[in-house]
Write an enzyme that holds these catalytic residues in place. Structure first.
Site, short mmCIF file in Angstrom:
data_model
loop_
_atom_site.label_atom_id
_atom_site.label_comp_id
_atom_site.label_asym_id
_atom_site.label_seq_id
_atom_site.Cartn_x
_atom_site.Cartn_y
_atom_site.Cartn_z
CG ASP A 151 62.56 25.81 83.97
OD1 ASP A 151 61.79 25.36 83.09
OD2 ASP A 151 63.46 26.68 83.24
CE LYS A 170 62.75 23.61 75.17
NZ LYS A 170 63.04 24.49 75.97
CD1 TRP A 201 67.53 26.05 79.28
CD2 TRP A 201 66.59 28.38 78.96
NE1 TRP A 201 67.13 26.41 77.93
CE2 TRP A 201 66.66 27.71 77.74
CE3 TRP A 201 65.95 29.63 78.93
CZ2 TRP A 201 66.06 28.27 76.68
CZ3 TRP A 201 65.63 30.11 77.70
CH2 TRP A 201 65.84 29.35 76.62
C1 LIG Z 1 63.03 25.95 76.56
C2 LIG Z 1 63.39 26.30 77.89
C3 LIG Z 1 62.98 27.42 78.46
C4 LIG Z 1 62.34 28.61 77.68
O1 LIG Z 1 61.21 28.25 77.05
P1 LIG Z 1 60.35 29.32 76.44
O2 LIG Z 1 58.70 28.53 76.52
O3 LIG Z 1 60.94 29.29 75.05
O4 LIG Z 1 60.32 30.73 77.22
C5 LIG Z 1 63.10 27.56 79.82
N1 LIG Z 1 63.82 26.91 80.52
C6 LIG Z 1 64.18 25.63 80.06
C7 LIG Z 1 64.74 24.58 80.72
C8 LIG Z 1 64.08 25.30 78.65
O5 LIG Z 1 64.51 24.28 78.06
#
Ligand SMILES: *Cc1c(COP(=O)(O)O)cnc(C)c1O
Length: 362
Positions: free
Chosen positions: A173, A197, A103
């Site tokens: 993030d 998540k 990511w």
């Molecule tokens: C799942 C995830 C993303 C992407 O998320 P989307 O909502 O599908 O764009 C970005 N960063 C991390 C750490 C993730 O686990």
């Protein structure tokens, strides 16, 4: 009783049964309005109350830090990868990134489209099986921000602590570990997370940012991609993903009922320890490739190393009602995603299954 899978999906992921049941009870007639919340105007009092409730709950679960605003946006965490440089990476500045996995690599790729970037630290040489020593992170003087990925969902590593960045905004993030542990968010300029998540369903991305960062954006970028548009309109500039925001609010209520992040952290640590211990005590049958001090308490990655046995593991796991244990296609092996909503009991059943599998096949 409803039959529920042992859900270890990486995202969208498990939601608490209590949350789903409450949503079920309210889906047709929300708070006596004779309508579903999905059917009502986002400009009405009823929806706005839920929207504001979700914002204040989130801030309260983070200890009510002063000067922060919550935004509900769309486009997933992936859209933040480009909104961040569009809004903050101005002429003469550099976007500084710590890369600890897939990511993080995607986030800097987007920034390169908009300006100068800099790698403050990377563990790519270690195949992203660790996070860097905080002391090795170098933030240049002209950094617009320092960006890092708190928990790399695919590789299964997680920062245990965060670097201090002085006057440079720290942007994190937290898609896969938001509210999973008790942290002080005041050192952060901005945190963002796709909700699917740890916070609820897909469809909404949550931002928690210092107001001064998002109150004014460059004028030459599209209206919908400017933070100030959403800041000054309380995330109601256009139609918000109202049902997702409603479910996030329900999920936040549930987190409050569990005793907040401090209590969730205890359970999350116990869940992770159970599975890591099973790996570590398997005499090498299972291998956890992530360096022990960088292991994620949200995404436990492991492997067996024999293609045949790994296939067999997935087959037997499916027969026992386990879902989502296959590792991401880019790294292989297995991954148990044990986010906030995954019960301790399910992790126990998984650990027992792993031990039995080893006894049978070692
Ligand atoms: C799942 C995830 C993303 C992407 O998320 P989307 O909502 O599908 O764009 C970005 N960063 C991390 C750490 C993730 O686990």
């Amino acid at each position: 009783m409803t039959k529920r899978a042992y859900n270890f999906n990486a995202g969208p992921a498990a939601l608490p049964l209590e949350v789903l049941e409450r949503a079920q009870a309210e889906i047709v007639d929300f708070r006596g309005t004779g309508m579903s919340i999905m059917e009502m105007s986002h400009r009405g009092k009823v929806y706005e109350e839920v929207h504001n409730e979700a914002q204040s709950r989130l801030l309260s679960l983070m200890g009510n830090p002063k000067g922060y605003k919550v935004l509900f946006l769309q486009g997933g965490a992936s859209t933040q990868f480009s909104m961040i440089p569009m809004n903050f990476l101005t002429e003469g500045k550099t976007g500084s990134y710590v890369i600890t996995g897939s990511w993080g690599a995607k986030s800097i790729k987007e920034a390169k489209l908009f300006g100068e970037t800099h790698v403050a630290a990377s563990t790519e040489n270690d195949k992203f099986m660790s996070v860097p020593d905080l002391k090795s992170i170098e933030v240049p003087e002209n950094a617009a921000y320092l960006h890092l990925t708190s928990n790399e969902t695919i590789e299964g590593n997680q920062f245990q602590q965060y670097p201090s960045t002085g006057n440079v905004p720290l942007i994190v993030d937290m898609s896969s570990d938001i509210l999973s542990r008790n942290i002080d968010i005041t050192p952060f300029g901005m945190i963002y997370a796709g909700a699917q998540k740890n916070l609820g369903p897909s469809g909404v991305t949550v931002i928690i940012a210092r107001e001064e960062l998002i109150a004014e954006s460059p004028k030459n970028i599209p209206t919908m991609l400017r933070y100030d548009t959403h800041y000054s309109n309380n995330s109601l500039y256009n139609t918000p993903p109202s049902y997702s925001v409603y479910l996030v609010n329900e999920m936040l209520k549930w987190i409050e009922e569990q005793g907040g992040t401090a209590e969730l952290e205890k359970v999350n640590r116990k869940k992770a320890a159970l599975i890591y211990d099973t790996i570590d005590r398997s005499e090498g049958f299972f291998q956890g490739p992530v360096h022990p001090d960088s292991r994620s308490i949200m995404n436990v990655t492991f492997k067996i190393g024999s293609e045949e046995l790994e296939k067999q593991f997935i087959k037997e796991a499916e027969q026992e009602g386990f879902v989502g244990l296959k590792g991401h296609r880019s790294v292989g092996g297995f991954r148990a995603s044990i986010y906030n909503a995954v019960p301790y009991e399910n992790c126990k059943v998984l650990a027992e299954f792993m031990t039995h599998f080893k006894q049978k096949h070692a």
